[in-house]
Motif scaffolding. Structure first.
Motif, PDB file in Angstrom:
ATOM      1  N   LEU A 161      -5.646  -7.166  -5.284  1.00  0.00           N
ATOM      2  CA  LEU A 161      -5.087  -8.012  -4.166  1.00  0.00           C
ATOM      3  C   LEU A 161      -3.942  -7.372  -3.463  1.00  0.00           C
ATOM      4  O   LEU A 161      -3.966  -7.628  -2.240  1.00  0.00           O
ATOM      5  CB  LEU A 161      -4.553  -9.365  -4.635  1.00  0.00           C
ATOM      6  N   THR A 162      -3.297  -6.459  -4.188  1.00  0.00           N
ATOM      7  CA  THR A 162      -2.011  -5.553  -3.673  1.00  0.00           C
ATOM      8  C   THR A 162      -2.442  -4.326  -2.867  1.00  0.00           C
ATOM      9  O   THR A 162      -1.984  -4.158  -1.837  1.00  0.00           O
ATOM     10  CB  THR A 162      -0.805  -5.632  -4.204  1.00  0.00           C
ATOM     11  N   VAL A 163      -2.856  -3.542  -3.568  1.00  0.00           N
ATOM     12  CA  VAL A 163      -3.347  -2.192  -3.379  1.00  0.00           C
ATOM     13  C   VAL A 163      -4.276  -2.019  -1.995  1.00  0.00           C
ATOM     14  O   VAL A 163      -3.899  -1.249  -1.189  1.00  0.00           O
ATOM     15  CB  VAL A 163      -3.891  -1.492  -4.662  1.00  0.00           C
ATOM     16  N   PRO A 164      -5.537  -2.506  -2.153  1.00  0.00           N
ATOM     17  CA  PRO A 164      -6.191  -2.453  -0.965  1.00  0.00           C
ATOM     18  C   PRO A 164      -5.536  -2.802   0.322  1.00  0.00           C
ATOM     19  O   PRO A 164      -5.443  -1.652   1.527  1.00  0.00           O
ATOM     20  CB  PRO A 164      -7.464  -3.314  -1.115  1.00  0.00           C
ATOM     21  N   PRO A 165      -4.849  -3.915   0.463  1.00  0.00           N
ATOM     22  CA  PRO A 165      -4.409  -4.221   1.829  1.00  0.00           C
ATOM     23  C   PRO A 165      -3.012  -3.001   1.811  1.00  0.00           C
ATOM     24  O   PRO A 165      -2.611  -2.635   3.359  1.00  0.00           O
ATOM     25  CB  PRO A 165      -3.482  -5.494   1.751  1.00  0.00           C
ATOM     26  N   LEU A 166      -2.107  -2.708   1.020  1.00  0.00           N
ATOM     27  CA  LEU A 166      -1.236  -1.742   1.224  1.00  0.00           C
ATOM     28  C   LEU A 166      -1.697  -0.397   1.632  1.00  0.00           C
ATOM     29  O   LEU A 166      -1.216   0.219   2.391  1.00  0.00           O
ATOM     30  CB  LEU A 166      -0.472  -1.562   0.139  1.00  0.00           C
ATOM     31  N   MET A 167      -3.048  -0.007   0.981  1.00  0.00           N
ATOM     32  CA  MET A 167      -3.433   1.118   1.555  1.00  0.00           C
ATOM     33  C   MET A 167      -4.296   1.151   3.177  1.00  0.00           C
ATOM     34  O   MET A 167      -4.031   2.067   3.556  1.00  0.00           O
ATOM     35  CB  MET A 167      -4.881   1.813   0.486  1.00  0.00           C
ATOM     36  N   ALA A 168      -4.786   0.050   3.292  1.00  0.00           N
ATOM     37  CA  ALA A 168      -5.088  -0.205   4.878  1.00  0.00           C
ATOM     38  C   ALA A 168      -3.908  -0.074   5.696  1.00  0.00           C
ATOM     39  O   ALA A 168      -4.133   0.589   6.774  1.00  0.00           O
ATOM     40  CB  ALA A 168      -5.733  -1.346   4.858  1.00  0.00           C
ATOM     41  N   ILE A 169      -2.830  -0.562   5.395  1.00  0.00           N
ATOM     42  CA  ILE A 169      -1.666  -0.626   6.330  1.00  0.00           C
ATOM     43  C   ILE A 169      -0.947   0.894   6.406  1.00  0.00           C
ATOM     44  O   ILE A 169      -0.385   1.382   7.542  1.00  0.00           O
ATOM     45  CB  ILE A 169      -0.495  -1.256   5.565  1.00  0.00           C
ATOM     46  N   LEU A 170      -0.911   1.658   5.083  1.00  0.00           N
ATOM     47  CA  LEU A 170      -0.374   3.016   5.323  1.00  0.00           C
ATOM     48  C   LEU A 170      -1.425   4.040   5.707  1.00  0.00           C
ATOM     49  O   LEU A 170      -0.834   4.941   6.600  1.00  0.00           O
ATOM     50  CB  LEU A 170      -0.071   3.317   3.680  1.00  0.00           C
ATOM     51  N   ILE A 171      -2.769   4.104   5.481  1.00  0.00           N
ATOM     52  CA  ILE A 171      -3.422   5.188   5.753  1.00  0.00           C
ATOM     53  C   ILE A 171      -4.542   4.798   6.876  1.00  0.00           C
ATOM     54  O   ILE A 171      -4.871   5.455   7.545  1.00  0.00           O
ATOM     55  CB  ILE A 171      -4.500   5.422   4.547  1.00  0.00           C
ATOM     56  N   GLY A 172      -4.464   3.526   7.253  1.00  0.00           N
ATOM     57  CA  GLY A 172      -5.464   3.151   8.236  1.00  0.00           C
ATOM     58  C   GLY A 172      -4.957   3.640   9.810  1.00  0.00           C
ATOM     59  O   GLY A 172      -5.930   4.115  10.286  1.00  0.00           O
ATOM     60  N   PRO A 173      -3.755   3.689  10.135  1.00  0.00           N
ATOM     61  CA  PRO A 173      -3.634   4.211  11.276  1.00  0.00           C
ATOM     62  C   PRO A 173      -3.732   5.800  11.491  1.00  0.00           C
ATOM     63  O   PRO A 173      -4.425   6.401  12.491  1.00  0.00           O
ATOM     64  CB  PRO A 173      -2.080   3.899  11.472  1.00  0.00           C
ATOM     65  N   SER A 174      -3.503   6.467  10.238  1.00  0.00           N
ATOM     66  CA  SER A 174      -3.901   7.886  10.292  1.00  0.00           C
ATOM     67  C   SER A 174      -5.437   8.039  10.380  1.00  0.00           C
ATOM     68  O   SER A 174      -6.044   8.993  10.992  1.00  0.00           O
ATOM     69  CB  SER A 174      -3.336   8.460   8.984  1.00  0.00           C
ATOM     70  N   ILE A 175      -6.232   7.313   9.571  1.00  0.00           N
ATOM     71  CA  ILE A 175      -7.716   7.466   9.502  1.00  0.00           C
ATOM     72  C   ILE A 175      -7.994   7.302  10.985  1.00  0.00           C
ATOM     73  O   ILE A 175      -9.018   7.813  11.604  1.00  0.00           O
ATOM     74  CB  ILE A 175      -8.337   6.525   8.652  1.00  0.00           C
ATOM     75  N   TYR A 176      -7.357   6.213  11.646  1.00  0.00           N
ATOM     76  CA  TYR A 176      -8.136   5.951  12.900  1.00  0.00           C
ATOM     77  C   TYR A 176      -7.621   6.846  14.126  1.00  0.00           C
ATOM     78  O   TYR A 176      -8.620   7.435  14.840  1.00  0.00           O
ATOM     79  CB  TYR A 176      -7.347   4.524  13.496  1.00  0.00           C
ATOM     80  N   ALA A 177      -6.571   7.676  13.768  1.00  0.00           N
ATOM     81  CA  ALA A 177      -6.233   8.657  14.814  1.00  0.00           C
ATOM     82  C   ALA A 177      -7.058  10.035  14.607  1.00  0.00           C
ATOM     83  O   ALA A 177      -7.572  10.642  15.529  1.00  0.00           O
ATOM     84  CB  ALA A 177      -4.583   9.180  14.557  1.00  0.00           C
ATOM     85  N   ILE A 178      -7.354  10.183  13.326  1.00  0.00           N
ATOM     86  CA  ILE A 178      -8.227  11.375  13.057  1.00  0.00           C
ATOM     87  C   ILE A 178      -9.696  11.064  13.573  1.00  0.00           C
ATOM     88  O   ILE A 178     -10.227  11.971  14.195  1.00  0.00           O
ATOM     89  CB  ILE A 178      -8.389  11.655  11.413  1.00  0.00           C
ATOM     90  N   ALA A 179     -10.074   9.724  13.506  1.00  0.00           N
ATOM     91  CA  ALA A 179     -11.409   9.603  14.029  1.00  0.00           C
ATOM     92  C   ALA A 179     -11.502   9.590  15.314  1.00  0.00           C
ATOM     93  O   ALA A 179     -12.455  10.179  16.067  1.00  0.00           O
ATOM     94  CB  ALA A 179     -11.869   8.412  13.569  1.00  0.00           C
TER      95      ALA A 179
END
Length: 324
Positions: free
Chosen positions: A301-319
């Motif tokens: 319940l904690t790791v997936p939202p945390l990963m989405a918050i930390l890595i999500g913007p970088s993945i969006y910018a790369i895409a």
């Protein structure tokens, strides 16, 4: 498998899409008609034959109506050979398990096996109806047909056993939780000058509202003692009915105290202190298990939202950059 498919195709071509189901149903009815008369045949007990002869003699003398007691006969008695285990050890094991679950009727074993049989047939009927509906809509294999029919039947057959197991575990847990408090109350009653039998009666009366399972066991002990049954046998029967190790140890302490003539109050004081310490240890054990049990849930319940918050913007910018 090829032979099975060929037989299924032959039956379907001759009898239509419901052909395999009709054949299975006819075979089941045929087996039931053959086996049920043999299974339901009950041997006449010589004692019952003597009772019937005595009742006939009393009736001839005009005393039958006066001496005969009005007793409602169990409707399932004539199916006893089919519904009850014929092995004495197996019958005793099932009866003890039902006693520990709180079912004390003399016909509890018979009713338990009747429920298994009835719910199994009900599950087979539901599975057969479902298989009929599905076979009318799509083409089904023999394996799917067997699964659709047998799985609900198996669920219905094992449902009473699952219910008894859950009821037994819940009852034993309730008795274990209430036992230390009952010992403290019994110790107070004994030290106040009451006998052990009076203390058990008082504890049963006081604990009826909060802990009905243990209070019921104490009431049975009190009633059997009043009826003149040996106290040692009564206490051992209570330990068998409860199926809890703490109760068995308590019964051993009381029996030894009675045999050797030691003070019951001292034995209760020592054992009540041990039960309180044991309850604290059980609570600490349950508390120490919580972090381990919560680790997996916390990670999921904690790791997936945390990963989405930390890595999500970088993945969006790369895409976005790769898209340009």
């Amino acid at each position: 498998m090829e032979y099975v498919e060929q037989i299924q195709t032959l039956i379907t071509d001759n009898l239509g899409p419901y052909g395999p189901l009709m054949v299975v149903g006819l075979l089941g009815v045929f087996l039931i008609l053959i086996t049920l008369p043999v299974l339901l045949r009950k041997e006449v007990d010589p004692l019952d034959r003597l009772k019937a002869s005595a009742a006939a003699d009393d009736k001839k003398k005009g005393k039958g109506d006066r001496l005969r007691a009005a007793s409602g006969k169990d409707r399932l008695e004539k199916y006893a050979n089919f519904l009850e285990p014929q092995n004495a050890e197996e019958y005793s094991a099932v009866q003890l398990r039902l006693l520990q679950a709180g079912y004390r009727s003399k016909n509890s074993v018979r009713i338990f096996h009747f429920l298994q049989f009835a719910l199994g047939l009900f599950g087979l009927a539901i599975g057969g109806a479902y298989a009929m509906v599905q076979s009318a809509q799509v083409t089904v294999t023999a394996q799917d047909l067997a699964l659709w029919v047998l799985v609900p039947g198996g669920i219905g057959y094992f449902l009473p056993r699952y219910w008894v197991t859950r009821r037994l575990q819940t009852r034993q847990q309730n008795i274990t939780n209430a036992f230390p408090d009952s010992l403290d109350m019994m110790l107070v009653c004994v030290e106040a000058g009451q006998s052990l039998d009076q203390a058990i009666m008082r504890v049963a009366r006081e604990m009826r509202g909060g802990f009905p399972d243990l209070a019921e066991e104490y009431e049975i002990v009190s009633q059997e003692t009043k009826a003149g049954k040996d106290k040692t046998t009564v206490l051992k029967d209570m330990a068998d009915r409860c199926g809890v190790s703490d109760i068995s140890s308590f019964v051993t302490v009381l029996v030894q105290s009675q045999q050797f003539g030691t003070s019951i109050a001292d034995a209760l004081r020592v054992y009540a202190s041990e039960m309180r310490d044991k309850r604290v240890m059980r609570a600490e054990e349950a508390a120490n298990k919580l972090p381990t049990k919560m680790t997996l849930a916390t990670m999921m319940l904690t790791v997936p939202p945390l990963m989405a918050i930390l890595i999500g913007p970088s993945i969006y910018a790369i895409a976005v950059n790769l898209g340009r």
